[in-house]
Structure formats: structure tokens, C-alpha cells
Write an enzyme that holds these catalytic residues in place. Structure first.
Site, PDB file in Angstrom:
ATOM      1  CG  ASP A 177       2.169 -13.719  40.336  1.00  0.00           C
ATOM      2  OD1 ASP A 177       1.992 -12.957  41.249  1.00  0.00           O
ATOM      3  OD2 ASP A 177       2.011 -15.059  40.472  1.00  0.00           O
ATOM      4  CD  GLU A 180      -0.778  -6.852  43.787  1.00  0.00           C
ATOM      5  OE1 GLU A 180      -0.376  -5.749  43.065  1.00  0.00           O
ATOM      6  OE2 GLU A 180      -1.840  -6.979  44.598  1.00  0.00           O
ATOM      7  CD  GLU A 336      -9.679  -9.142  44.624  1.00  0.00           C
ATOM      8  OE1 GLU A 336      -9.730  -9.692  45.727  1.00  0.00           O
ATOM      9  OE2 GLU A 336      -8.717  -8.452  44.022  1.00  0.00           O
TER      10      GLU A 336
HETATM   11  C1  BGC Z   1      -4.692  -8.902  42.704  1.00  0.00           C
HETATM   12  C2  BGC Z   1      -4.180  -7.945  41.679  1.00  0.00           C
HETATM   13  C3  BGC Z   1      -4.798  -6.651  41.325  1.00  0.00           C
HETATM   14  C4  BGC Z   1      -5.075  -6.092  42.691  1.00  0.00           C
HETATM   15  C5  BGC Z   1      -6.047  -4.748  42.875  1.00  0.00           C
HETATM   16  C6  BGC Z   1      -4.762  -8.077  44.179  1.00  0.00           C
HETATM   17  O1  BGC Z   1      -5.617  -8.940  45.122  1.00  0.00           O
HETATM   18  O2  BGC Z   1      -3.780  -9.827  43.172  1.00  0.00           O
HETATM   19  O3  BGC Z   1      -4.055  -8.525  40.537  1.00  0.00           O
HETATM   20  O4  BGC Z   1      -4.287  -5.680  40.486  1.00  0.00           O
HETATM   21  O5  BGC Z   1      -5.721  -6.878  43.717  1.00  0.00           O
HETATM   22  O6  BGC Z   1      -7.375  -5.101  42.285  1.00  0.00           O
END
Ligand code: BGC
Length: 392
Positions: A177, A180, A336
Site C-alpha cells: 500500500d 509499503e 515526514e
Molecule cells: C512512506 C511512503 C513514502 C516513502 C518516501 C515511506 O516511509 O511509507 O509512503 O513513499 O516513505 O517518502
């Protein structure tokens, strides 16, 4: 930018809007500065596990944020990078499609990767590859961008066709998803991204009649599947058969528009996510999240803001933007996630030990902030003169 300063500056007031628009402009400059000469947007230039890689998912939303802010050339270049990645894999895609048609689909390991190096290779690091959502999202973003700026999408036609063929052959497959995880499930947000992408390019007029009809048929089938197996108690579910929600579902309401914002399904989905995953406008991914302790994600607050705005709730959208802004570091960078209201505080240390501190900056956070700030009118899209002067 400190939390206190931001929280004392209400959006809608000149002081509040100044701070928020400054943060939006900072994000656009950061994204421009970090964009590789290939056109790729690195997910996070500094975070150990992401540095050097670009994701179709992150990048499509970053390009959409830049496009909505008037960063036409930056978005063009990202889509050129996507097209290059896809065209270089024409033979692999044709094989995947042929094997699916023959009833002998290739194993997950032979499907397209999720992320690529900035120069478009698979890279040597192991990853949770095979995720379909990003291929739908890039289709949606390139179509939105073309329509928004009146561009001829013929520039990306071949890559769009390859992506359509890839998705038509494989959209039913379970895969990882947005986060990931859960590779054995069919995720409703993944289905939504695919449906949004296929619909957008069908409407754009770049497809031949056969592909267009096939895309429209798939969109209808995906919509039925979502309605029949992807909902529970009147709201969208995390995956087919799940009883949980996931904040990635917000994207299906806005900006992807797969579920009408004012529909009962749209309303109930946003309300349940609000109830279960939103604490003070800071939004969690899902209740069982333990990644870096399961904190709150500014990019998801922006998705909540976009969904609420689409429902006419401007106050909630502004609150979401303000909360996202409050997560900025002193230099203006958005992370993030933040370690506020952690769902699993005892799981932070293991991730810090494995990969270091949380990704910061995360370009996707800045891209989402830009899109919501533009939609709220907090920042005006750049004038054409600024675009040509380096998009700063
Ligand atoms: C997230 C993803 C994202 C990736 C890069 C991962 O931790 O689960 O959604 O695409 O980081 O930002």
C-alpha cells in the site's frame, strides 16, 4: 518559524497568511533546488533510507503541488523523468501485459519497482517493491497538470499508453500500500489512485479509441469493486474486507475526486478518519501504526484539509494548514511526521537506531502544503515572469 508564533497567527489574518505563504514559497524553492537535473524529485535529500531515490507516489503529488503553484517547468520535468523511466522499461511492461493476458501473470518481483534512483535505475537497495498506486497517481497528476495549464500532453503520450496498458493488465493484483505494507491485500486507496489516473487520461483525449474504452471499462469496474467490497459501515475501508480506515483514503475525496466530497460515502469516510485518526488537526496514518512510534503526518493533515475544503469546511481546512505549518523546523523544513501524540511510543528507538531521525525535510510534505495553501488562497500562484526566472 516557531509553533507559538504560528499558533498565535490565525489564518485569514494578514500576519497569519504572511507566515503561511512564506512557508509555501519556501517549500517551492526547496523542491526546485532539490529537483535533480533528470527531473526526479528526491523523496528526502537527507534521510538515510530515502536519499537518492524518487517515488512515483511522492513525486506525482509534489509535481501537483508545484503545478498548482505555477511551477509549470518543474512539473514538466518530473513528468519527463517518469516518461523516461517507463519508456526504458517498454519491453518489461509488454511482457507483463502479455503474460497477464495469457493467464500466467509474472511474479510480484518482476512487476515495476516503486522507487527509482534519481537517474532512473532500480538501485541496489532492497525495498518493498511492487506498489501500483504511484502509476495511477502519475497519470492523474500529468493529466491535471496538462488541463490546468492548457498543455499538449502528447509529449507524454507513449509513457501514458504504457502505463495504461500496465494498469489495465494488473489493477486487480494485491500489492503493497501507500505505506509499503500489507502486500497480500488489495488496498482501497491504491484502487482509487488507479481509477483516478485511468479516468483522467481517458478524459484528457490522449488515448486511442480502444485504450480509452478499455480505461473507461476498468474505471467502472474499480468503482463497483470499491462500492461493493471496499466499504464498511458506510465509509471506505483500508483494504477490501477490512473494517479499519487509513488516512490515505482522504486522497480519494480530494484531490483525486474518486468519491464525491458531498456524497454520503465521502462525508462518512472523512468523518470517521477525523474521529479515529485526527488529533488537533494532526493526522495519523492508521491506528496500528508503529513506524517511528506512529506520530502525526503534516502531509496527511493537508489531505484532510483538501477533503474538508471540498466539503465547504474552510475553517477545518485552515486549521489543517496551520497545524502542518506548526511542524516546520526553524529553517522552514517540513518533516515526514512529528513525535506528537504517539500511538506506539515504545517503537521510536528501534527506527532511530535503524535509519536515524525522522525524514526532514520530506518533499511530499512541502508539495501537499503548497497545494492546500494555493487552494485556500493563502498563497497566489506564481506569475509567468517568476516561473521563467527559475521558479523561485
Ligand atoms: C512512506 C511512503 C513514502 C516513502 C518516501 C515511506 O516511509 O511509507 O509512503 O513513499 O516513505 O517518502
Amino acid at each position: 518559524m516557531t509553533d507559538a508564533a504560528l499558533r498565535s497567527a490565525a489564518p485569514g489574518s494578514p500576519a497569519g497568511d504572511d507566515r503561511l505563504s512564506a512557508l509555501a514559497r519556501f517549500g517551492s524553492r526547496l523542491i526546485s533546488a532539490e529537483q535533480h537535473e533528470s527531473g526526479a524529485y528526491p523523496a528526502s535529500p537527507t534521510f538515510s533510507a530515502y536519499a537518492g531515490y524518487s517515488w512515483f507516489r511522492d513525486g506525482a503529488f509534489i509535481a501537483d503541488g508545484m503545478s498548482s503553484y505555477g511551477g509549470v517547468a518543474s512539473a514538466d520535468r518530473f513528468f519527463d523523468w517518469c516518461a523516461g523511466v517507463l519508456l526504458a522499461r517498454r519491453a518489461a511492461i509488454e511482457r507483463i501485459v502479455a503474460r497477464a493476458e495469457a493467464g500466467d501473470p509474472v511474479p510480484d518481483a518482476e512487476m515495476l519497482a516503486t522507487r527509482f534512483t534519481l537517474t532512473g535505475e532500480e538501485g541496489a537497495d532492497e525495498w518493498w517493491d511492487f506498489q501500483l498506486d504511484g502509476y495511477g497517481t502519475w497519470l492523474w497528476a500529468v493529466a491535471e497538470h496538462s488541463a490546468r495549464h492548457g498543455l499538449d500532453a502528447g509529449r507524454w503520450r507513449e509513457a501514458i499508453e504504457l502505463t495504461v496498458d500496465y494498469l489495465l493488465s494488473s489493477w486487480q493484483r494485491p500489492c503493497f500500500d501507500w505505506w509499503e505494507e500489507n502486500a497480500e491485500q488489495v488496498h482501497v486507496s491504491t484502487l482509487g489512485c488507479i481509477s483516478a489516473g485511468l479516468r483522467a487520461v481517458a478524459e484528457l483525449g490522449v488515448l486511442d479509441a480502444v485504450r480509452r474504452a478499455d480505461a473507461e471499462t476498468a474505471v467502472a469496474a474499480i468503482q463497483s469493486l470499491i462500492e461493493e467490497a471496499g466499504t464498511v459501515d458506510g465509509h471506505l475501508a483500508k483494504w477490501l474486507g477490512s473494517t479499519e480506515v487509513d488516512a490515505s483514503l482522504l486522497a480519494l475525496i480530494s484531490p483525486l475526486g474518486v468519491v464525491p466530497a458531498e456524497s454520503e460515502l465521502g462525508r462518512r469516510t472523512v468523518d470517521v478518519i477525523d474521529r479515529d485518526l485526527n488529533v488537533g488537526s494532526g493526522v495519523h496514518r492508521y491506528l496500528a501504526d508503529s513506524y517511528y512510534g506512529g506520530g502525526q503526518w503534516p502531509l496527511l493533515s493537508c489531505f484532510l484539509g483538501l477533503a474538508r475544503l471540498a466539503q465547504g469546511d474552510r475553517a477545518a481546512a485552515q486549521a489543517a494548514l496551520l497545524w502542518a505549518a506548526s511542524t516546520a523546523g526553524d529553517d522552514g523544513s517540513l518533516p515526514e511526521q512529528v513525535a506528537e501524540h504517539l500511538l506506539a511510543p515504545d517503537r521510536v528507538a528501534e527506527w532511530v537506531e535503524r535509519w536515524g531521525e525522522v525524514a526532514d525535510p520530506l518533499l511530499w510534505s512541502h508539495g501537499m502544503f503548497l497545494r492546500l495553501a494555493v487552494d485556500l488562497g493563502v498563497v497566489a500562484p506564481m506569475a509567468a515572469a517568476d516561473r521563467t526566472a527559475g521558479e523561485r
